[in-house]
Motif scaffolding. Structure first.
Motif, short mmCIF file in Angstrom:
data_model
loop_
_atom_site.label_atom_id
_atom_site.label_comp_id
_atom_site.label_asym_id
_atom_site.label_seq_id
_atom_site.Cartn_x
_atom_site.Cartn_y
_atom_site.Cartn_z
N GLY A 178 0.81 -1.22 0.00
CA GLY A 178 0.00 0.00 0.00
C GLY A 178 0.83 1.26 0.00
N THR A 179 2.06 1.18 -0.53
CA THR A 179 2.97 2.33 -0.51
C THR A 179 3.05 3.03 -1.86
N LEU A 180 2.29 2.56 -2.83
CA LEU A 180 2.32 3.16 -4.16
C LEU A 180 1.51 4.44 -4.16
N SER A 181 2.10 5.54 -4.59
CA SER A 181 1.40 6.83 -4.59
C SER A 181 1.63 7.54 -5.92
N GLY A 182 0.81 8.56 -6.19
CA GLY A 182 0.95 9.31 -7.42
C GLY A 182 0.15 8.71 -8.56
N SER A 183 0.07 9.45 -9.66
CA SER A 183 -0.72 9.02 -10.81
C SER A 183 0.04 8.00 -11.64
N LEU A 184 -0.70 7.29 -12.49
CA LEU A 184 -0.09 6.32 -13.39
C LEU A 184 0.87 7.01 -14.35
N PHE A 185 0.49 8.18 -14.83
CA PHE A 185 1.34 8.92 -15.77
C PHE A 185 2.69 9.25 -15.15
N ASN A 186 2.66 9.77 -13.91
CA ASN A 186 3.92 10.10 -13.22
C ASN A 186 4.78 8.85 -12.98
N ARG A 187 4.10 7.75 -12.67
CA ARG A 187 4.81 6.50 -12.43
C ARG A 187 5.52 6.04 -13.71
N LEU A 188 4.82 6.14 -14.86
CA LEU A 188 5.41 5.72 -16.13
C LEU A 188 6.56 6.63 -16.54
N ILE A 189 6.39 7.96 -16.31
CA ILE A 189 7.47 8.91 -16.63
C ILE A 189 8.71 8.60 -15.80
N LYS A 190 8.52 8.30 -14.54
CA LYS A 190 9.65 7.97 -13.67
C LYS A 190 10.34 6.70 -14.15
N GLU A 191 9.53 5.71 -14.56
CA GLU A 191 10.10 4.44 -15.02
C GLU A 191 10.87 4.63 -16.32
N VAL A 192 10.37 5.48 -17.22
CA VAL A 192 11.07 5.76 -18.48
C VAL A 192 12.40 6.44 -18.20
N SER A 193 12.41 7.40 -17.29
CA SER A 193 13.65 8.11 -16.94
C SER A 193 14.68 7.16 -16.36
N LEU A 194 14.21 6.29 -15.43
CA LEU A 194 15.11 5.33 -14.79
C LEU A 194 15.67 4.34 -15.82
N SER A 195 14.79 3.81 -16.67
CA SER A 195 15.23 2.82 -17.65
C SER A 195 16.14 3.45 -18.70
N LEU A 196 15.90 4.72 -19.06
CA LEU A 196 16.76 5.41 -20.01
C LEU A 196 18.17 5.58 -19.44
N PHE A 197 18.23 5.95 -18.16
CA PHE A 197 19.52 6.13 -17.49
C PHE A 197 20.28 4.80 -17.42
N ASN A 198 19.57 3.74 -16.97
CA ASN A 198 20.20 2.42 -16.90
C ASN A 198 20.57 1.91 -18.29
N GLY A 199 19.68 2.15 -19.27
CA GLY A 199 19.91 1.67 -20.62
C GLY A 199 21.15 2.27 -21.25
N VAL A 200 21.34 3.57 -21.05
CA VAL A 200 22.52 4.24 -21.62
C VAL A 200 23.81 3.66 -21.03
N ILE A 201 23.82 3.43 -19.74
CA ILE A 201 25.02 2.87 -19.09
C ILE A 201 25.29 1.46 -19.62
N LEU A 202 24.26 0.62 -19.65
CA LEU A 202 24.43 -0.76 -20.12
C LEU A 202 24.80 -0.81 -21.60
N GLY A 223 6.55 -3.92 -17.61
CA GLY A 223 6.65 -4.41 -16.23
C GLY A 223 5.95 -3.53 -15.23
N THR A 224 5.82 -2.24 -15.54
CA THR A 224 5.13 -1.30 -14.66
C THR A 224 3.62 -1.32 -14.91
N PHE A 225 3.25 -1.32 -16.17
CA PHE A 225 1.84 -1.16 -16.54
C PHE A 225 1.02 -2.43 -16.28
N VAL A 226 1.58 -3.60 -16.60
CA VAL A 226 0.82 -4.85 -16.50
C VAL A 226 0.33 -5.14 -15.08
N PRO A 227 1.19 -5.09 -14.03
CA PRO A 227 0.67 -5.36 -12.68
C PRO A 227 -0.37 -4.33 -12.22
#
Length: 450
Positions: free
Chosen positions: A345-369, A406-410
């Protein structure tokens, strides 16, 4: 200190059982915890186990029943008469007794209930059997300590002594009115430091967490975890105090929920254990394995669409497992975090903000990898420069898409009341493998122009 069953202890135990030496058996097991006795019974053959169970007194074996494996408990109960079962249940608190009765056949239930000596105890057990086991009503104990707001401290102490006799541990003192409506709780410190003539209504605490009888067990667990509660009162539709749930019951709920989620994440669709039959284990595992196999067929079909490209640029093929594996891993990581947030029950914020955060995180990790992959493929594998560019672009794209899936499906599954833990298993891995390969070769086709 945890008890360990040594070979010498087990040898001595079997010797006393064979000699039917009840006195020595009682001495040997006298101070032993019921969980340890349950472990011993599970290690004995059934004939010796049922003999040992009947040798011990009901006060001890009643608690042992609760610790036993379900299959062994069922076998033992089948060898006991309704009166013997009732003797065991008379020693248990209402919710534990109700749990055991719920495992019996309908005809045996009635016989056992009629043999219970304490009519009030029997009435409470029957009342608990009305509630589904996955609700607060199905979890709660009827035993509790409650006081009336109109009593003074002296009367309160007298009544508490009487009520506490039937309770193994007093977690809280609840305050009710003449209609048994829950008003609040009473601090033991305030009770001990207040004048004996002071009315309870002047000292009780009105702020109180509680749950309704229909509240789901996982929600009860979430509330008790959030507020670090050892016990929580249960009220009915009218707000009347009907029971309490203690932390030991919630630990079982958390454990069962974790086991279920772990099995779903591993692609096991039913609640099974290692000792279950081959047929039961097959039924639990096979559906998801079939899904993974079908996903594999789709992956092969996708690869077949780009057969010509692999003939012209063979190096593309060697990076296919890497792209598919990264897609699956990233998808599982993203879904695991979301599933954990939904469960706590710790998930907060809108779905849009959650997806934007996930895109930013994955872009950062993706560039490094991708940078590591590009340098490794160029200097260690001597891969053509253009192939290295294709693979690195594909890797970044695949990581972003996989994390979004992985974010949207659950979140989608949870919205439709489907256990989101499904999204951390073969479902998400297989789908991301397919998308990963498709994205990889689509990018290759676009750049190479085949």
């Amino acid at each position: 200190m945890e008890f360990k069953i040594s070979k010498n202890f087990f040898k001595e135990l079997k010797k006393f059982i064979k000699a039917k030496n009840k006195v020595e058996l009682d001495i040997l097991l006298k101070d032993m915890h019921h969980a340890d006795i349950a472990e011993i019974l599970e290690k004995l053959n059934f004939r010796n186990a049922i003999y040992l169970f009947k040798v011990l007194d009901s006060e001890k074996t009643a608690e042992v029943l609760l610790e036993l494996d379900e299959d062994l408990r069922e076998k033992i109960l089948n060898r006991l008469s309704p009166k013997e079962i009732a003797e065991e249940l008379d020693e248990l608190e209402t919710n534990d007794a109700a749990d055991i009765i719920a495992e019996l056949s309908q005809s045996l239930k009635q016989e056992v209930i009629s043999e219970l000596q304490d009519e009030e105890h029997a009435k409470d057990i029957v009342d608990l059997l009305r509630y589904p086991e996955n609700t607060a009503g199905g979890l709660m104990h009827k035993e509790l300590v409650k006081v009336n707001e109109n009593w003074n401290v002296l009367n309160c102490m007298k009544e508490m002594r009487i009520q506490a006799k039937n309770i193994s541990r007093v977690h809280s003192i609840y305050v009710v009115d003449d209609e048994n409506l829950l008003l609040g709780r009473l601090s033991l410190k305030d009770l001990l430091t207040t004048s004996t003539k002071t009315p309870i209504r002047e000292v009780y605490i009105k702020k109180l967490n509680f749950v309704n009888i229909e509240t789901e067990d996982v929600e009860v667990a979430r509330i008790m975890q959030k507020y670090d509660l050892e016990a929580i009162p249960v009220i009915d539709e009218l707000g009347r105090l009907v029971g309490r749930i203690t932390i030991d019951d919630i630990v079982d709920v958390i454990k069962d929920e974790a086991n279920e989620d772990y099995q779903l994440a591993a692609g096991i669709s039913q609640d099974v254990e290692a000792d279950d039959s081959i047929m039961e284990l097959t039924k639990a595992r096979l559906p998801w394995l079939v899904l993974a196999l079908l996903g594999g067929f789709v992956s092969v079909k996708v690869l077949g669409l780009f057969g010509g490209a692999m003939e012209q640029h063979g190096n593309l093929f060697f990076f296919t497992p890497l792209i598919a594996a990264m897609a699956g891993n990233v998808g599982v990581q993203s879904s695991a975090i979301i599933v954990q947030g939904l469960a706590n029950g710790t998930l907060s914020g809108s779905l849009f903000n959650r997806l934007i955060k996930e895109v930013s995180l994955s872009l950062f990790n993706g560039v490094i990898l991708a940078s590591i992959l590009f340098l490794g493929s160029h200097f260690l594998l001597n891969v053509e420069f253009i192939i290295g560019i294709i693979v690195t672009i594909a890797l970044v794209s695949v990581i972003i898409i996989a994390s979004l899936i992985g974010t949207f499906v659950p979140l989608l599954l949870d919205k439709f009341d489907i256990d989101p833990a499904l999204a951390t298993g073969p479902f998400i891995t297989t789908s991301n493998d397919i998308f990963g390969i498709l994205i990889y070769f689509t990018i290759a086709r676009f750049i190479l122009g085949f």
